[in-house]
Enzyme design. Structure first.
Site, mmCIF file in Angstrom:
data_model
loop_
_atom_site.group_PDB
_atom_site.id
_atom_site.type_symbol
_atom_site.label_atom_id
_atom_site.label_comp_id
_atom_site.label_asym_id
_atom_site.label_seq_id
_atom_site.Cartn_x
_atom_site.Cartn_y
_atom_site.Cartn_z
ATOM 1 C CG PHE A 220 41.207 45.647 41.263
ATOM 2 C CD1 PHE A 220 40.288 45.078 40.408
ATOM 3 C CD2 PHE A 220 41.477 45.013 42.465
ATOM 4 C CE1 PHE A 220 39.630 43.910 40.736
ATOM 5 C CE2 PHE A 220 40.825 43.843 42.816
ATOM 6 C CZ PHE A 220 39.899 43.292 41.941
ATOM 7 C CB THR A 221 42.013 49.090 45.710
ATOM 8 O OG1 THR A 221 42.518 50.395 45.449
ATOM 9 C CG2 THR A 221 43.093 48.041 45.526
#
Length: 151
Positions: free
Chosen positions: A79-80
């Site tokens: 996600f990051t």
């Protein structure tokens, strides 16, 4: 869609100190999804990852792909990768796909990759899992791919 592709000698994903997936020599793909990713992004990324020529041939030239050498691929949802820190120091994730949408995209990506690559050679991390990813980077060779950069 954004990917960090690393050529590795070995990699594994652990959750609670238990290995949930592992590969020997091949590629580790850290993969993030953007809200606007569509069919063309998926096709581009799968084709690019499978065909990426970052393994040496007999003349020590990076001329061979994971597919050419029947290497394994470990895909880890990350996600990051869409964390934006242009303003301040805390990442903003406003461009990232939401949880439900990203899970659907991750599963679709794995399905498409397995369709175009030998299924038994594709491993994956755990979506939203508290994963510890270990790897031995080979080279080190690390490539960043972004489907927004399609020409």
């Amino acid at each position: 869609m954004r990917a960090v592709v690393q050529r590795v000698l070995q990699s594994d994903v652990k959750i609670d100190n238990k290995i949930v997936s592992s590969i020997d020599s091949g590629l580790v793909i850290l993969l993030g999804f953007k809200k606007t990713d569509g069919e063309e992004d998926f096709k581009y990324m799968v084709k690019k990852i499978i065909g990426l020529r970052i393994f040496e041939d007999e003349n020590n030239k990076m001329n061979l792909s994971a597919k050419d050498l029947e290497k394994e691929i470990l895909v880890v949802p990350n996600f990051t990768l869409y964390g934006d820190v242009r303003k301040g120091f805390r990442p903003s994730f406003t461009e990232s796909a939401g949880i439900d949408e990203a899970l659907e995209m991750f599963n679709k990506f794995i399905e498409m990759l397995k369709k175009d690559y030998e299924q038994s050679k594709v491993q994956k991390g755990v979506f939203q899992g508290d994963m510890q990813v270990s790897l031995i980077n080979d080279g080190p060779i690390t490539i960043i791919l972004d489907s927004d950069k399609i020409l």
